[in-house]
Design a protein around this motif. Structure first.
Motif, PDB file in Angstrom:
ATOM      1  N   CYS A 139     -44.570 -34.387 -34.868  1.00 38.58           N
ATOM      2  CA  CYS A 139     -44.295 -35.753 -35.286  1.00 38.58           C
ATOM      3  C   CYS A 139     -44.623 -36.690 -34.142  1.00 38.58           C
ATOM      4  N   VAL A 155     -38.155 -34.381 -46.341  1.00 39.91           N
ATOM      5  CA  VAL A 155     -37.406 -35.314 -45.503  1.00 39.91           C
ATOM      6  C   VAL A 155     -35.926 -35.276 -45.870  1.00 39.91           C
ATOM      7  N   LEU A 203     -38.500 -32.757 -42.023  1.00 40.54           N
ATOM      8  CA  LEU A 203     -37.965 -33.679 -41.030  1.00 40.54           C
ATOM      9  C   LEU A 203     -36.500 -33.965 -41.322  1.00 40.54           C
TER      10      LEU A 203
END
Length: 592
Positions: free
Chosen positions: A42, A508, A585
């Motif tokens: 990331c 996510v 994430l």
């Protein structure tokens, strides 16, 4: 979504911050690779200390029971999920055991990185807490967790619509159970050690008088930081002549140092009486509450959650938040015409930056002698045009769903377009459409506003008496699996594993600021190859069942997400840039 739209989503508050890059020291992000891919990472990650997911690689091939080349494989027999349902004590409304045989909550209650399940099944046996141990296997632990029985050490109350939701703001998921036929609604706090404690007494919900609570939803309608509760009460007797009084649909969260506390506010918030007393042009059946399935969602694009209510007998309704603690009933009954609405899915299917609404209903394939109250238009898809709904069902091609119940917006193929899963079934009325053997629907989007039904091709076209559904990534491989609840007298659930792996994804998870640690109401906008994809974190029912709050973005062949904009419920914003595909994430609120 335009810059103007993004700016409008922030809460009007002195706390509002300008968007910041993820490298800012206030923000922690954990990038956890689910499938090992070299170079996954990331851009700008600050390397925080949050705990990563406990990832176990998915099995290389479907477990026994898989279904050949179809995209979804039935893995129920190898999953450990096995139960039946039943109401032994009878009910004042004899339809309820057929309408609502069971319900499911989905969430990571033990914080090991896997989505677990809590299932209610009437009073014929204990509740079931299925702890996900990886590789699509679930271990039943309700007894050791203290939630197997709710009436006594060996007896169950009759419940519906369980939900995993953090109500005390301590970062783990508590358990909500709605009550049926006068049995109590109950709350259990998560002790953080795999067990739960009953905290119903003094919670306010122990005063509830509504006889039936069918589906539940949680959201922060007053933006005070905690999660409020909305309920559907189908089957509850109502006094239409004298006025319904407090209908107990909306409950404000007033929790504090003394524990979890809810206050009934349906009248003062102006949900009642219109949720009960609106004109019903199709039938004269007005002796009970028609509401089935609620959802908190930001329909007019300000930060205050509105409320969508799916209701039977032409009683689906739209309540717009007035931003002062009250709501206005904004239903256009010339547009919202689903007739026998039961299941609900909310998502941005057309990619224009606002939330659309799919309602599962009834469509008979025969019409000779069809009862008037079943002569309906079928499922409805309501497109959101600047906060106003338009019925686009026919042009979208999603009307024909049989006798519909639980539904989800889900990207079956991870190609970036939201599709629709819908389960269905009903015992009786065979001469009007064959509902007992009607197949589950899988409406696949073409990316341009139209759908094609491909249930059989995908391996989902079963003919069970389906009711609830959970759409979630149970094996942490980056695609969406499906749990269907039904009435099979051998095993009342089917678990389908999504076996497709040729497209990329980004998963996510948000960790919000207490007490809303699940960040319910937050929006995530992923910029992918020049197109924005919106997800809003909701805890709304599909029908008596809830999805978890984790979000999956299908990327197709694209190898990265260009920008990921997080719009937190309190107005804070962060932007993540250049995120490699095929990872999970975990993003913390800037105040954590």
């Amino acid at each position: 979504m335009s810059n103007k739209n993004i700016k409008s989503l922030g809460r009007p508050s002195s706390r509002r911050a300008s968007p910041i890059l993820i490298g800012n020291q206030l923000v922690r992000i954990v990038a956890t690779t689910i499938v090992a891919i070299s170079g996954a990472g990331c851009s700008g990650s600050s390397g925080g200390t949050s705990e990563p997911l406990n990832i176990v690689p998915p099995p290389p091939s479907p477990p026994p029971g898989g279904s050949g080349s179809a995209q979804f494989a039935d893995v129920t027999s190898a999953s450990g999920i096995n139960f039946t349902v039943g109401i032994l004590s009878g009910m004042a409304n004899p339809e309820i055991p057929f309408i609502l045989p069971s319900g499911a909550a989905a969430g990571d209650y033990d914080k090991d990185g896997y989505i677990d399940l809590f299932i209610v099944r009437g009073d014929s046996g204990p509740n079931l807490l299925y702890r996900n141990t990886g590789n699509l296997f679930f271990e039943e632990v309700a007894s050791s967790a203290g939630v197997a029985f709710t009436r006594s050490v060996s007896e169950n109350y009759r419940h519906s619509s369980p939900a995993f939701v953090d109500l005390d703001g301590d970062g783990d998921l508590d358990l909500f159970l709605a009550g049926l036929d006068g049995d109590p609604t109950m709350l259990y706090t998560n002790n953080g050690d795999g067990t739960f404690a009953d905290v119903t007494a003094g919670s306010g919900l122990d005063t509830m008088q509504a006889e039936f609570s069918m589906s539940s939803a949680f959201g922060d309608y007053d933006l005070d930081g905690d999660l409020d509760l909305m309920l559907g009460h189908w089957g509850t007797p109502r006094d239409y002549v004298g006025g319904p009084g407090d209908t107990e649909h909306l409950w404000r969260n007033d929790s504090g140092a003394n524990g979890i506390l809810f206050t009934s506010v349906s009248e003062e918030c102006r949900i009642a009486p219109s949720i009960i007393t609106n004109p019903d042009p199709l039938v004269s059946q007005r002796s009970f509450d028609h509401t089935f399935t609620p959802t908190f969602a930001r329909i007019d694009d300000d930060v205050y959650p509105d409320i969508l209510v799916v209701g039977d007998f032409n009683f689906s309704q739209v309540f717009i938040n007035n931003q002062d603690g009250t709501f206005s009933n904004a239903t256009d009954f010339d547009v919202v015409v689903d007739g026998n609405g039961m299941g609900s899915a909310v998502g941005d299917y057309d990619g224009d930056g606002d939330l659309d609404w799919f309602v599962s209903s009834i469509l008979a394939t025969g019409d000779a002698g069809m009862p008037t109250h079943l002569s309906r238009l079928g499922n409805r898809l309501y497109r959101n045009d600047d906060g106003v709904f338009a019925d686009v069902t026919d042009e979208a091609g999603v009307a024909s769903g049989g006798w519909g119940w639980g539904s989800c917006f889900v990207d079956f193929e991870n190609d970036g377009d939201l599709d629709i899963y819908q389960t269905n079934g009903w015992q009786g009325f065979e001469e009007y459409g064959g509902f007992p053997s009607d197949a589950t629907r899988a409406f696949v989007s073409n990316g341009a506003g139209k759908f094609e039904e491909k249930g059989e091709e995908l391996g989902l076209a079963d003919t069970e008496q389906g009711r609830g559904a959970v759409c979630a990534d149970f094996d942490n491989d980056g695609d969406t699996d499906i749990l269907q609840l039904h009435m099979n007298d051998t095993n009342a659930a089917t678990l389908w594993m999504n076996t497709r792996d040729d497209n990329n994804y980004l998963s996510v998870e948000l960790r919000g600021a207490p007490p809303n640690t699940q960040a319910v109401g937050a929006r995530i906008v992923a910029g992918i190859a020049g197109k924005d994809h919106l997800r809003e974190l909701t805890l709304g029912s599909n029908f008596a069942s809830h999805n978890p709050t984790r979000q999956i973005f299908g990327l197709g062949s694209v190898s990265q997400v260009d920008t990921l904009t997080i719009e937190w419920p309190d107005g804070e914003q962060i932007i993540v840039q250049a995120i490699a595909a095929n990872q999970h994430l975990i993003i913390d609120h800037p105040d954590l």
